[in-house]
Write a protein that holds these residues in place. Structure first.
Motif, PDB file in Angstrom:
ATOM      1  N   LEU A   1       0.836  -1.202   0.000  1.00 11.63           N
ATOM      2  CA  LEU A   1       0.000   0.000   0.000  1.00 11.63           C
ATOM      3  C   LEU A   1       0.874   1.257   0.000  1.00 11.63           C
ATOM      4  CD1 LEU A   1      -3.076   0.397   0.045  1.00 11.63           C
ATOM      5  CD2 LEU A   1      -2.908   0.823   2.494  1.00 11.63           C
ATOM      6  N   ILE A   2       1.983   1.214   0.725  1.00 17.37           N
ATOM      7  CA  ILE A   2       2.919   2.344   0.718  1.00 17.37           C
ATOM      8  C   ILE A   2       3.516   2.525  -0.672  1.00 17.37           C
ATOM      9  CG2 ILE A   2       5.144   3.133   1.605  1.00 17.37           C
ATOM     10  CD1 ILE A   2       4.417   1.816   4.258  1.00 17.37           C
ATOM     11  N   ALA A   3       3.879   1.409  -1.314  1.00 16.97           N
ATOM     12  CA  ALA A   3       4.437   1.497  -2.673  1.00 16.97           C
ATOM     13  C   ALA A   3       3.431   2.092  -3.648  1.00 16.97           C
ATOM     14  CB  ALA A   3       4.864   0.102  -3.144  1.00 16.97           C
ATOM     15  N   VAL A   4       2.157   1.793  -3.441  1.00 15.50           N
ATOM     16  CA  VAL A   4       1.104   2.355  -4.292  1.00 15.50           C
ATOM     17  C   VAL A   4       0.893   3.835  -3.996  1.00 15.50           C
ATOM     18  CG1 VAL A   4      -1.374   2.298  -4.731  1.00 15.50           C
ATOM     19  CG2 VAL A   4      -0.080   0.172  -4.675  1.00 15.50           C
ATOM     20  N   ARG A   5       0.857   4.187  -2.719  1.00 14.82           N
ATOM     21  CA  ARG A   5       0.580   5.572  -2.319  1.00 14.82           C
ATOM     22  C   ARG A   5       1.705   6.513  -2.718  1.00 14.82           C
ATOM     23  NH1 ARG A   5      -0.927   9.859  -2.298  1.00 14.82           N
ATOM     24  NH2 ARG A   5      -1.648  11.159  -0.565  1.00 14.82           N
ATOM     25  N   ILE A   6       2.934   6.029  -2.728  1.00 14.96           N
ATOM     26  CA  ILE A   6       4.084   6.883  -2.990  1.00 14.96           C
ATOM     27  C   ILE A   6       4.118   7.373  -4.442  1.00 14.96           C
ATOM     28  CG2 ILE A   6       5.803   5.189  -3.784  1.00 14.96           C
ATOM     29  CD1 ILE A   6       7.771   6.412  -1.853  1.00 14.96           C
ATOM     30  N   VAL A   7       3.365   6.698  -5.302  1.00 15.58           N
ATOM     31  CA  VAL A   7       3.363   7.056  -6.724  1.00 15.58           C
ATOM     32  C   VAL A   7       2.817   8.470  -6.939  1.00 15.58           C
ATOM     33  CG1 VAL A   7       2.290   6.518  -8.950  1.00 15.58           C
ATOM     34  CG2 VAL A   7       3.242   4.686  -7.520  1.00 15.58           C
ATOM     35  N   ASP A   8       1.761   8.828  -6.215  1.00 12.61           N
ATOM     36  CA  ASP A   8       1.124  10.134  -6.403  1.00 12.61           C
ATOM     37  C   ASP A   8       2.073  11.298  -6.108  1.00 12.61           C
ATOM     38  OD1 ASP A   8      -0.903  12.040  -6.883  1.00 12.61           O
ATOM     39  OD2 ASP A   8      -1.497  12.025  -4.788  1.00 12.61           O
ATOM     40  N   PRO A   9       2.736  11.356  -4.942  1.00 12.52           N
ATOM     41  CA  PRO A   9       3.654  12.479  -4.710  1.00 12.52           C
ATOM     42  C   PRO A   9       4.847  12.499  -5.656  1.00 12.52           C
ATOM     43  CG  PRO A   9       3.829  10.869  -2.929  1.00 12.52           C
ATOM     44  CD  PRO A   9       2.621  10.501  -3.739  1.00 12.52           C
ATOM     45  N   ILE A  10       5.310  11.330  -6.087  1.00 11.92           N
ATOM     46  CA  ILE A  10       6.418  11.318  -7.053  1.00 11.92           C
ATOM     47  C   ILE A  10       5.966  11.952  -8.361  1.00 11.92           C
ATOM     48  CG2 ILE A  10       7.833   9.826  -8.510  1.00 11.92           C
ATOM     49  CD1 ILE A  10       8.108   7.922  -6.178  1.00 11.92           C
ATOM     50  N   ALA A  11       4.818  11.507  -8.884  1.00 11.92           N
ATOM     51  CA  ALA A  11       4.314  12.040 -10.156  1.00 11.92           C
ATOM     52  C   ALA A  11       3.974  13.514 -10.055  1.00 11.92           C
ATOM     53  CB  ALA A  11       3.091  11.238 -10.604  1.00 11.92           C
ATOM     54  N   TYR A  12       3.444  13.914  -8.902  1.00 13.79           N
ATOM     55  CA  TYR A  12       3.025  15.300  -8.734  1.00 13.79           C
ATOM     56  C   TYR A  12       4.215  16.240  -8.573  1.00 13.79           C
ATOM     57  CZ  TYR A  12       0.586  19.385  -6.925  1.00 13.79           C
ATOM     58  OH  TYR A  12       0.118  20.657  -6.740  1.00 13.79           O
ATOM     59  N   GLN A  13       5.189  15.857  -7.760  1.00 11.59           N
ATOM     60  CA  GLN A  13       6.259  16.778  -7.389  1.00 11.59           C
ATOM     61  C   GLN A  13       7.516  16.674  -8.233  1.00 11.59           C
ATOM     62  OE1 GLN A  13       7.108  17.838  -3.486  1.00 11.59           O
ATOM     63  NE2 GLN A  13       4.973  17.928  -2.853  1.00 11.59           N
ATOM     64  N   GLN A  14       7.628  15.671  -9.074  1.00 18.31           N
ATOM     65  CA  GLN A  14       8.850  15.563  -9.857  1.00 18.31           C
ATOM     66  C   GLN A  14       9.031  16.712 -10.849  1.00 18.31           C
ATOM     67  OE1 GLN A  14       9.297  14.654 -13.316  1.00 18.31           O
ATOM     68  NE2 GLN A  14       7.156  14.395 -13.890  1.00 18.31           N
ATOM     69  N   ILE A  15       7.955  17.427 -11.166  1.00 15.70           N
ATOM     70  CA  ILE A  15       8.081  18.555 -12.092  1.00 15.70           C
ATOM     71  C   ILE A  15       8.484  19.850 -11.388  1.00 15.70           C
ATOM     72  CG2 ILE A  15       6.255  17.511 -13.493  1.00 15.70           C
ATOM     73  CD1 ILE A  15       4.539  20.007 -12.760  1.00 15.70           C
ATOM     74  N   PHE A  16       8.378  19.902 -10.070  1.00 22.00           N
ATOM     75  CA  PHE A  16       8.609  21.159  -9.355  1.00 22.00           C
ATOM     76  C   PHE A  16       9.986  21.769  -9.610  1.00 22.00           C
ATOM     77  CE2 PHE A  16       5.272  21.496  -5.757  1.00 22.00           C
ATOM     78  CZ  PHE A  16       4.273  21.204  -6.671  1.00 22.00           C
ATOM     79  N   PRO A  17      11.085  20.992  -9.579  1.00 21.83           N
ATOM     80  CA  PRO A  17      12.392  21.630  -9.767  1.00 21.83           C
ATOM     81  C   PRO A  17      12.606  22.252 -11.138  1.00 21.83           C
ATOM     82  CG  PRO A  17      12.638  19.484  -8.706  1.00 21.83           C
ATOM     83  CD  PRO A  17      11.219  19.572  -9.196  1.00 21.83           C
ATOM     84  N   TYR A  18      11.927  21.721 -12.172  1.00 24.30           N
ATOM     85  CA  TYR A  18      12.246  22.188 -13.521  1.00 24.30           C
ATOM     86  C   TYR A  18      11.088  22.828 -14.281  1.00 24.30           C
ATOM     87  CZ  TYR A  18      10.051  17.773 -15.099  1.00 24.30           C
ATOM     88  OH  TYR A  18       9.171  16.744 -15.334  1.00 24.30           O
ATOM     89  N   ILE A  19       9.884  22.892 -13.695  1.00 28.59           N
ATOM     90  CA  ILE A  19       8.747  23.381 -14.457  1.00 28.59           C
ATOM     91  C   ILE A  19       8.927  24.822 -14.927  1.00 28.59           C
ATOM     92  CG2 ILE A  19       7.531  23.975 -12.319  1.00 28.59           C
ATOM     93  CD1 ILE A  19       6.003  22.959 -15.724  1.00 28.59           C
ATOM     94  N   ASN A  20       9.499  25.684 -14.068  1.00 31.11           N
ATOM     95  CA  ASN A  20       9.717  27.070 -14.486  1.00 31.11           C
ATOM     96  C   ASN A  20      10.735  27.156 -15.619  1.00 31.11           C
ATOM     97  OD1 ASN A  20       8.101  28.726 -12.423  1.00 31.11           O
ATOM     98  ND2 ASN A  20       9.312  27.421 -11.077  1.00 31.11           N
ATOM     99  N   GLN A  21      11.787  26.352 -15.531  1.00 28.91           N
ATOM    100  CA  GLN A  21      12.788  26.345 -16.601  1.00 28.91           C
ATOM    101  C   GLN A  21      12.208  25.773 -17.887  1.00 28.91           C
ATOM    102  OE1 GLN A  21      16.050  27.657 -16.262  1.00 28.91           O
ATOM    103  NE2 GLN A  21      15.813  27.513 -18.493  1.00 28.91           N
ATOM    104  N   LEU A  22      11.369  24.753 -17.760  1.00 29.68           N
ATOM    105  CA  LEU A  22      10.716  24.163 -18.930  1.00 29.68           C
ATOM    106  C   LEU A  22       9.886  25.196 -19.669  1.00 29.68           C
ATOM    107  CD1 LEU A  22       9.566  21.910 -20.751  1.00 29.68           C
ATOM    108  CD2 LEU A  22       7.989  21.338 -18.892  1.00 29.68           C
TER     109      LEU A  22
END
Length: 507
Positions: free
Chosen positions: A58-79
């Protein structure tokens, strides 16, 4: 005061708690003031063994959402800057739209997914969402237009609306005797995802340029932000595989053998309560209504802080920010996520055993005005100690220690302020009118949270870029004015949480 029977559940609109001496299978999770010391199960109740395999999956399933959501934060402005969507000082507004699209889509899907799961079962909904996240995250990395970026994030949010269903599974595989251990462990999934996501995004953005020995492929040169999206999509597929192998169906009506395997939640359903409650019936319960309103405020503030923090770090010093590069921003978020893991793992079990949930929820919410109010002072330090570069877009020199200490301190405060996310799950389980309504109860509160997540990024990015773009703000050097509005909003949001404890200590 009469004692509850082992099969009783709270009715819609009733928030009555028996005295501290009434400890049995139906004892509510949230004691009132007079019950705050009664955290451990009665000697008559042996602790149910944790379903370790299911909890881990269940943890492995739940962790997918924050990874997908936040992985763009460091580069979205540069993109967006690379795509020349707008002038550099206006990029923040468009990045807020992109970040909000994900949560906006969840507004339309989260309650529906919970409702569907109460009928077809939890597993089909969870796995549909995971496969969809993998597909839409990959599509985001392949997008070459602003419309494509927004569309991929929107559809990603639609399929990611199954978070309420995942919470329901946790409630159904645990009971009053083992949730003090299960919930903190499960709660690690979000901060761990907040470590992994930004690390993936910050490390693999523009991978073809930074790591040509590994990513010198034409597809990565044409789509420089595809590598972090591929890795994030792979995490979703791994989560789906583990979940399919280890997570059992927990909806009673869909379980092949209700009495076999891991013990489910103690929330028994009487025959006259088999029909799931409607939205209006759920909102007639004071605690559910208060959790819905405060859930909106919590998500609005927490996501607004993450977005404005990223935007603040990216914006040049002279324009009111710190001028950090995407890799550094990713490292900052990862460091804060590591601290959040520490807090959830070591602090949460103690909090759940010792403190009143509703009061803890309220105290944590009052951290947000402090966090928003202190953030602009980092720019004051950066301006007071000029950077070494002539274009004033980076922070260095004697201000480094002060600014890094400030960054980590504020992010630590934000992680403490996010603790109510975990408490909310327990309170929902406690006040849901029946097990058949648990998915809808979680869906309703998650719906409100998704509205907050959708509006928070748009509101704060518009406020930040709008204020800093005003001539009088630049002339007088008062770029911190945007924070005043956020502090006022944060105080109002904190005050909205006071109703959560309604009916928990008196009756």
């Amino acid at each position: 005061m009469a004692h509850s029977t082992s099969h009783s559940t709270p009715k819609a609109g009733v928030n009555h708690i028996d005295g501290p001496d009434a400890v049995n299978e139906s004892t509510r999770l949230l004691p009132g003031d007079e019950e705050s010391s009664s955290r451990t199960p009665s000697p008559r109740q042996a602790q149910t063994p944790l379903p370790k395999a299911q909890l881990g999956a269940l943890i492995a399933v739940r962790i997918v959402d924050p990874i997908a959501y936040q992985q763009i934060f460091p580069y979205i402005n540069q993109l967006l800057a690379d795509m020349r969507i707008a002038e550099p000082e206006r990029v923040g507004f468009y990045s807020g739209l992109v970040e909000s699209a994900y949560s906006l889509a969840q507004v339309f899907s989260v309650y529906q997914w919970g409702k569907i799961s109460d009928v077809v079962g939890r597993r089909p909904v969870v796995f549909t969402g995971l496969i969809g996240i993998a597909a839409t995250t990959t599509a985001f990395g392949l997008s070459t237009t602003f419309a494509g970026i927004v569309a991929s994030r929107f559809f990603g949010g639609l399929v990611a609306g199954n978070v309420a269903v995942i919470h329901s599974i946790l409630a159904e595989i645990t009971d009053d005797t083992n949730q003090d251990l299960a919930v903190p462990i499960y709660s690690l999934s979000w901060p761990v995802g907040c470590v992994i996501g930004p690390l993936i995004g910050g490390t693999l953005a523009n991978a073809a340029t930074r790591y040509p020995q590994y990513f010198a492929w034409q597809v990565f040169e044409k789509h420089p932000y595809l590598p972090p999206c591929i890795v994030s999509a792979a995490c979703a597929l791994i989560g789906a595989g583990l979940g399919y192998a280890l997570i059992k169906e927990t909806l009673p009506s869909k379980r092949k053998d209700v009495h076999s395997g891991t013990q489910a939640s103690q929330m028994e359903t009487d025959p006259d309560e088999a029909e799931p409650a409607s939205v209006m019936e759920l909102l007639s319960i004071p605690a559910i209504r208060a959790l819905t309103i405060s859930g909106f405020a919590l998500s609005f503030l927490s996501l607004a802080f993450d977005v404005v923090f990223t935007l603040f770090c990216y914006t040049p010093v002279g324009a009111g920010g710190l001028g950090l590069d995407p890799s550094t921003i990713g490292n900052v978020f990862a460091s804060a996520g590591t601290l959040a893991v520490f807090l959830r793992f070591f602090a949460m079990p103690y909090i759940l055993r010792r403190f009143d949930y509703a009061k803890t929820y309220n105290v944590c919410m009052y951290i947000w005005p402090v966090a928003f109010g202190l953030l602009p002072f980092l720019n004051v330090f950066a301006c007071a100690y000029p950077p070494s570069s002539s274009d004033a877009v980076s922070v260095s020199g004697s201000s480094v220690v002060i600014i890094w200490t400030g960054l980590l301190t504020l992010l630590a405060l934000s992680k403490i302020g996010a603790i109510p996310h975990s408490l909310s799950m327990l309170l929902i389980k406690r006040h849901a009118p029946s097990q058949s309504s648990l998915g809808r109860s979680n869906g309703l509160v998650q719906f409100a949270m998704c509205v907050g997540r959708a509006l928070g990024p748009i509101a704060v990015s518009t406020l930040f870029t709008g204020v800093n773009g005003m001539e009088w703000v630049r002339r007088w050097g008062v770029g911190w004015v945007w924070a005043v509005g956020m502090v006022v909003g944060a105080v109002a949001g904190a005050r909205a949480t006071r109703g959560i404890g309604s009916g928990t200590s008196e009756g």
